[in-house]
Write a protein that holds these residues in place. Structure first.
Motif, PDB file in Angstrom:
ATOM      1  N   LEU A  69      -0.212  -3.010  -2.643  1.00  0.00           N
ATOM      2  CA  LEU A  69      -0.598  -1.924  -1.738  1.00  0.00           C
ATOM      3  C   LEU A  69      -0.227  -0.569  -2.317  1.00  0.00           C
ATOM      4  N   GLN A  70       0.945  -0.474  -2.894  1.00  0.00           N
ATOM      5  CA  GLN A  70       1.386   0.789  -3.475  1.00  0.00           C
ATOM      6  C   GLN A  70       0.498   1.190  -4.655  1.00  0.00           C
ATOM      7  N   GLN A  71       0.105   0.219  -5.473  1.00  0.00           N
ATOM      8  CA  GLN A  71      -0.740   0.504  -6.629  1.00  0.00           C
ATOM      9  C   GLN A  71      -2.107   1.043  -6.216  1.00  0.00           C
ATOM     10  N   HIS A  72      -2.560   0.637  -5.041  1.00  0.00           N
ATOM     11  CA  HIS A  72      -3.918   1.015  -4.600  1.00  0.00           C
ATOM     12  C   HIS A  72      -3.860   1.844  -3.323  1.00  0.00           C
ATOM     13  N   ALA A  73      -2.849   2.675  -3.209  1.00  0.00           N
ATOM     14  CA  ALA A  73      -2.658   3.482  -1.999  1.00  0.00           C
ATOM     15  C   ALA A  73      -3.827   4.433  -1.754  1.00  0.00           C
ATOM     16  N   ASP A  74      -4.560   4.817  -2.792  1.00  0.00           N
ATOM     17  CA  ASP A  74      -5.679   5.747  -2.645  1.00  0.00           C
ATOM     18  C   ASP A  74      -7.007   5.047  -2.345  1.00  0.00           C
ATOM     19  N   LEU A  75      -7.005   3.732  -2.332  1.00  0.00           N
ATOM     20  CA  LEU A  75      -8.240   2.976  -2.066  1.00  0.00           C
ATOM     21  C   LEU A  75      -8.432   2.853  -0.560  1.00  0.00           C
ATOM     22  N   LYS A  76      -9.373   3.623  -0.012  1.00  0.00           N
ATOM     23  CA  LYS A  76      -9.539   3.706   1.448  1.00  0.00           C
ATOM     24  C   LYS A  76     -10.048   2.418   2.078  1.00  0.00           C
ATOM     25  N   THR A  77     -10.635   1.544   1.287  1.00  0.00           N
ATOM     26  CA  THR A  77     -11.170   0.295   1.831  1.00  0.00           C
ATOM     27  C   THR A  77     -10.154  -0.840   1.785  1.00  0.00           C
ATOM     28  N   PHE A  78      -8.931  -0.545   1.397  1.00  0.00           N
ATOM     29  CA  PHE A  78      -7.900  -1.569   1.206  1.00  0.00           C
ATOM     30  C   PHE A  78      -6.695  -1.224   2.073  1.00  0.00           C
ATOM     31  N   ALA A  79      -6.210  -2.220   2.837  1.00  0.00           N
ATOM     32  CA  ALA A  79      -5.075  -1.952   3.724  1.00  0.00           C
ATOM     33  C   ALA A  79      -4.415  -3.250   4.132  1.00  0.00           C
ATOM     34  N   ALA A  80      -3.208  -3.124   4.669  1.00  0.00           N
ATOM     35  CA  ALA A  80      -2.529  -4.248   5.309  1.00  0.00           C
ATOM     36  C   ALA A  80      -2.902  -4.237   6.787  1.00  0.00           C
ATOM     37  N   VAL A  81      -3.195  -5.404   7.329  1.00  0.00           N
ATOM     38  CA  VAL A  81      -3.601  -5.512   8.737  1.00  0.00           C
ATOM     39  C   VAL A  81      -2.888  -6.696   9.369  1.00  0.00           C
ATOM     40  N   ALA A  82      -2.878  -6.693  10.690  1.00  0.00           N
ATOM     41  CA  ALA A  82      -2.353  -7.845  11.408  1.00  0.00           C
ATOM     42  C   ALA A  82      -3.308  -9.008  11.211  1.00  0.00           C
ATOM     43  N   LEU A  83      -2.777 -10.206  11.090  1.00  0.00           N
ATOM     44  CA  LEU A  83      -3.619 -11.386  10.943  1.00  0.00           C
ATOM     45  C   LEU A  83      -4.536 -11.527  12.144  1.00  0.00           C
TER      46      LEU A  83
END
Length: 527
Positions: A69-83
């Motif tokens: 997540l830290q490596q791709h912090a600028d990727l707006k289409t990528f995130a952590a979400v609740a299952l």
């Protein structure tokens, strides 16, 4: 928690099995670091046809998630979400075992009955029509030349009018209950892909199977289901509904009555008017069905007539007339389906569209309808819209030869007075007719103005192969049963109007949600 990646594109040459590798490549990971990958959403991007793309959103697990997540912090289409867990309809148990009479086995009635029964209520569920298997036999017999059964047909019977439709599960609502409704439908046998499709549908064939399992579950919960049971009266005392009268013979006492009668229960509307239930007329829309070859619509939308990785193409068209302010739009589009005779009254003809789950029939169809207002009706009383509908349905019946053939006309002939070929899937058949005789002059005028606008959006829509079939009048309820913020009738305590027939929903999903909300309101009162 899980990781979620949106806007993953696959070409038509790529397989869905390659999604894991796509994710790995996009994030610069080894494929063996990714696990539990699941499709959350799937759609089509045909803006650069014929280079059509399939667009996915996926959830997955990954080793060292925080680092990725830290490596791709600028990727707006990528995130952590609740299952995204399976949903369940839950409601607090009733402290008082209320008896609720639910009228109608369309989506609103079924989900209302389900929610109430699981909360512990005694539920009696009425349906004026027949169980779905018997209903199907009667509808097919009618399409083959048998007499119309006014109590069990496309409009009335288990599942409601949506049983003979495309089974669309789209909604303009953004409601937390949507996921829960989808999960319950899957539980009762709907295909799993409705959970992630951008435009989910069940299809008429699969929906009939779902209804049987839904009914079996309600019976196991103790719901008293009665078919061929029509609400013919209300018993009230001190302004509160105390009982429903069924088939003019049986009195069923109740603490609350959920009225989910559907948009075609005209005799029920008349009953409510006579009982002085608070009603008001409301706008809706009328028009025609347009039918094209499936591969023509595919060619227009995808730039190719077919592909094994593409579903039958759909479309949505809309235009507002700047001179009159009226809207003209497509409605209930059925890719790879058929036009159906959806009549429910003697001497009146109405059509609709239907598709099976595979959408594999050779034609696609949609309603093309024009907005009407209460000012267009022959009167100001709440039932004036019904008379407006009935007038044009009777005109269509006569124009088709008074033998249940639907009046039809080549689109080019309707538009220019000549040309085109008449070909339709509609059963028991169509009759060549002048569609000006079947609709108000303002409706045919608006359709003729709108069609060239639609051609600009979909080149080829105006085609020699396109046919128009009439009339489409049951787009929504022509009146509204007035209710307060808690879903209770403004005039009759204990009466809870719900779903399409109440004038507060449109389509399977919104009607189901409205039924659940109605049940929750009743449960809160009796909790």
């Amino acid at each position: 928690m899980a990781l979620q990646l949106r806007e993953i594109a696959l070409t038509l040459a790529e397989q869905e099995e390659s999604l894991g590798q796509k994710v790995a490549d996009l994030l610069g990971l080894e494929i063996n670091r990714i696990s539990d990958l699941k499709i959350i959403r799937k759609g089509i991007d045909a803006r650069k046809k014929p280079n059509v793309l399939r667009i996915y959103t996926v959830q997955f697990s990954c080793r060292d998630e925080a680092e990725v997540l830290q490596q791709h912090a600028d990727l707006k289409t990528f995130a952590a979400v609740a299952l995204q867990e399976d949903a369940a309809l839950t409601v607090m148990p009733l402290t008082r075992k209320a008896t609720v009479l639910v009228v109608g086995m369309g989506p609103a009635g079924l989900f209302s009955a389900l929610t109430l029964a699981e909360a512990g209520a005694r539920v009696v569920l009425l349906e004026r029509g027949r169980p779905v298997a018997e209903r199907l036999q009667e509808v097919r017999a009618f399409w083959s030349g048998a007499e119309l059964n006014p109590e069990s047909n496309i409009q009335f019977g288990e599942g409601g009018a949506g049983t003979f439709s495309d089974g669309k599960l789209t909604s303009r609502l953004n409601h937390p209950l949507i996921r829960q409704v989808l999960e319950r439908l899957v539980e009762f046998g709907a295909p799993q892909e409705i959970l992630w499709q951008a435009k989910p549908h069940i299809g008429s064939d699969r929906l009939r199977q779902v209804l049987v399992r839904f009914r079996d579950h309600l019976v196991r919960l103790g719901v008293d289901i009665r078919f061929s049971a029509r609400l013919t009266g209300l018993e009230t005392s001190a302004g509160k509904v105390r009982a429903g009268i069924v088939n003019a013979a049986e009195r069923i006492p109740c603490d609350a009555l959920v009225l989910a009668c559907g948009h075609s229960a005209r005799d029920t509307y008349q009953l409510l008017s006579e009982e002085q239930v608070a009603l008001e007329g409301k706008p809706f829309a009328i028009g025609l069905r347009v039918e094209h070859p499936l591969e023509l619509i595919n060619q227009i939308q995808y730039g190719m007539p077919k592909h094994r990785h593409l579903p039958a193409a759909d479309y949505r068209l809309a235009w507002n007339d700047p001179e009159t302010g009226r809207g003209v739009y497509s409605f209930c589009m059925c890719p790879g389906g058929e036009v159906v005779n959806a009549s429910s009254e003697a001497g009146g003809l109405v059509v609709n569209g239907m598709s099976d789950f595979q959408r594999a029939a050779p034609r696609s169809n949609s309603a093309l309808v024009v907005s009407v207002t209460t000012k267009d009706y022959p009167g100001t009383d709440p039932c004036a819209g019904i008379r407006f509908q009935r007038h044009w349905e009777q005109a269509a019946y006569r124009a088709g030869g008074s033998n249940w053939r639907a009046p039809a006309q080549p689109l080019l002939e309707f538009l220019h007075g000549r040309g085109g070929q008449l070909d339709s899937s509609c059963r028991p058949g169509v009759a060549s007719a002048d569609l000006n005789d079947c609709l108000p002059a303002f409706v045919t005028m608006e359709l003729r103005r709108a069609l060239p606008q639609f051609e600009k959006k979909m080149r080829g829509f105006i085609s020699r192969e396109a046919s128009l079939i009439g009339v489409e009048t049951r787009t929504s309820a022509p009146l509204r049963i007035l209710r307060d913020d808690h879903g209770e009738s403004l005039s009759h305590q204990g009466l809870f109007p719900a779903g399409e027939g109440a004038g507060y929903a449109g389509g399977i999903m919104s009607a189901a949600i409205d039924g659940i909300k109605t049940a929750l309101a009743i449960a809160a009162i009796n909790g």
